[in-house]
Write a protein that holds these residues in place. Structure first.
Motif, short mmCIF file in Angstrom:
data_model
loop_
_atom_site.label_atom_id
_atom_site.label_comp_id
_atom_site.label_asym_id
_atom_site.label_seq_id
_atom_site.Cartn_x
_atom_site.Cartn_y
_atom_site.Cartn_z
N PHE A 90 0.87 -1.18 0.00
CA PHE A 90 0.00 0.00 0.00
C PHE A 90 0.91 1.22 0.00
O PHE A 90 1.97 1.20 0.63
CB PHE A 90 -0.91 0.02 1.24
N SER A 92 1.28 5.89 -0.48
CA SER A 92 0.67 7.20 -0.23
C SER A 92 -0.01 7.77 -1.46
O SER A 92 -0.68 8.81 -1.37
CB SER A 92 1.73 8.18 0.28
N GLY A 94 -2.22 5.95 -3.13
CA GLY A 94 -3.45 5.18 -3.29
C GLY A 94 -3.28 3.88 -4.02
O GLY A 94 -4.27 3.19 -4.30
N TYR A 96 -2.08 -0.11 -4.39
CA TYR A 96 -2.02 -1.25 -3.50
C TYR A 96 -1.99 -2.53 -4.32
O TYR A 96 -2.25 -2.51 -5.54
CB TYR A 96 -3.20 -1.25 -2.52
N HIS A 115 5.12 3.97 1.91
CA HIS A 115 4.49 2.68 1.58
C HIS A 115 4.61 1.74 2.77
O HIS A 115 5.37 1.97 3.71
CB HIS A 115 5.09 2.07 0.30
N TRP A 310 -1.13 9.75 4.11
CA TRP A 310 -1.40 8.31 4.16
C TRP A 310 -2.90 8.10 4.06
O TRP A 310 -3.64 8.37 5.01
CB TRP A 310 -0.85 7.71 5.46
N TRP A 312 -4.82 5.50 4.00
CA TRP A 312 -5.40 4.24 4.47
C TRP A 312 -5.75 4.33 5.95
O TRP A 312 -5.17 5.12 6.69
CB TRP A 312 -4.41 3.10 4.21
N ASP A 313 -6.68 3.50 6.40
CA ASP A 313 -7.18 3.56 7.77
C ASP A 313 -6.19 3.03 8.79
O ASP A 313 -6.32 3.32 9.99
CB ASP A 313 -8.49 2.77 7.88
N PRO A 317 -1.95 -1.85 6.58
CA PRO A 317 -3.10 -2.46 5.89
C PRO A 317 -2.71 -3.71 5.12
O PRO A 317 -1.56 -3.87 4.67
CB PRO A 317 -3.56 -1.36 4.93
N ASN A 319 -4.64 -6.72 2.21
CA ASN A 319 -5.78 -7.02 1.35
C ASN A 319 -6.62 -8.14 1.96
O ASN A 319 -6.23 -8.79 2.93
CB ASN A 319 -5.27 -7.44 -0.04
#
Length: 339
Positions: A90, A92, A94, A96, A115, A310, A312-313, A317, A319
């Motif tokens: 993942f 910065s 977006g 992945y 990343h 960043w 992502w939550d 992260p 998949n």
């Protein structure tokens, strides 16, 4: 002298210009849970950085899943070669994806990217062994601040050739450069390896018992290294000198170099070659530039901009467990390897 140096790898491979470093990660990860975490954790691991070389496997900087949560890079490239297991990427921008089992990710950090690289344990029924190389390849000054980019070299597409010696075969995977007239796939456009005149060559060799192969004469300025990573008590002869497992050698670039497996086990080797980038190198942590002032500027820029932030939550992260190998790029395009 064709063989200039033979030494143990230790914590990381002592590489030569244009390479910055090379890590070899080999882990006997256990079975996974439904959350892709280990079914059990090793005692006494260091949560601030698990790099115990005597342990059967490491969590690295991972908390629940092994791997490397979000971190920045600037000024060079990462070439991640996953020979066993899987990695989830993942970044910065977006992007992945998931890759492994022979795939190679080529990422140009350029002016700055964040990343994460996590190693999900996908199997609940059996162990999840993992092996990968991460190779840092420098960029020349003119390309250190290019836009970040990454590309997948899927295992199915990587050119492979076989050299037969009296019925014993050596298989050569050409990750970068050329071998015996076989050209690699192109890396990212701003890579030092993109211009073939820079003679960047990355090979994975697998020699059957008694197989023999010759690395060709290239140039007097070429830097060339070879690393033996079989882990099965294979023995390799390098121009009359033994190269045991866990050892590497620095070799002349303007000589033919003969490599022969002298054992009854399969021998595996990594070859790194390239013409040097004849510029000053200043490296600190995740940044590789030409001067200390540029390193300080990189830290300041990251503090101000976080290289795009960043999106992502989580910092680590992964998949979905059932996700196949794939890559999703900044434009939203998705790519899958050909079956």
């Amino acid at each position: 002298m064709k063989v200039k140096l033979v030494a143990p790898m230790e914590f990381q491979l002592a590489v030569q210009n244009p390479y910055i470093l090379c890590f070899h990660h080999r882990d006997a990860f256990p079975k996974g849970t439904k959350q892709m975490t280990p079914i059990q954790y090793l005692p006494n691991r260091n949560p601030n950085g698990d790099f115990d070389l005597l342990a059967p496997w490491r969590m690295y900087y991972g908390n629940k899943i092994p791997g490397f949560p979000v971190h920045p890079h600037r000024g060079f490239e990462t070439i991640t070669v996953v020979t066993k297991g899987y990695a989830d990427h993942f970044d910065s921008f977006g992007c992945y994806g998931r890759y492994g089992e022979g795939d190679v990710q080529w990422m140009t950090a350029g002016k700055g990217i964040q990343h994460s690289e996590m190693f999900p344990l996908l199997s609940e029924e059996q162990e999840n062994p993992m092996e990968l190389f991460q190779i840092w390849l420098n960029l020349p000054k003119k390309d250190k601040m290019v836009e970040p980019n990454y590309k997948m070299l899927w295992a199915e597409d990587i050119p492979t050739t076989v050299v037969d010696h009296e019925g014993s075969k050596a298989t050569v995977r050409v990750l970068a450069g050329e071998f015996n007239g076989i050209l690699s796939l192109d890396p990212t456009p701003h890579s030092w390896a993109f211009d073939r005149k820079n003679r960047v060559c990355i090979l994975l060799l697998e020699l059957e018992p008694h197989a023999k192969i010759t690395l060709p004469k290239v140039s007097s300025t070429l830097n060339r290294s070879i690393y033996h990573y079989s882990q099965n008590q294979a023995e390799v002869d390098l121009e009359g000198q033994g190269l045991s497992e866990g050892m590497y050698a620095q070799l002349e670039g303007n000589e033919e170099i003969t490599v022969q497996n002298t054992s009854r086990k399969v021998a595996k080797l990594l070859v790194l070659e390239g013409e040097p980038i004849n510029e000053p190198v200043s490296a600190h942590g995740p940044f590789v530039m030409n001067s200390k002032q540029e390193i300080l500027q990189a830290f300041e820029d990251f503090r101000k901009t976080e290289f795009g932030g960043w999106p992502w939550d989580a910092e680590d992260p992964v998949n979905d467990k059932d996700a196949p190998r794939f890559a999703s790029f900044q434009e939203g395009e998705k790519e899958y390897p050909l079956s």
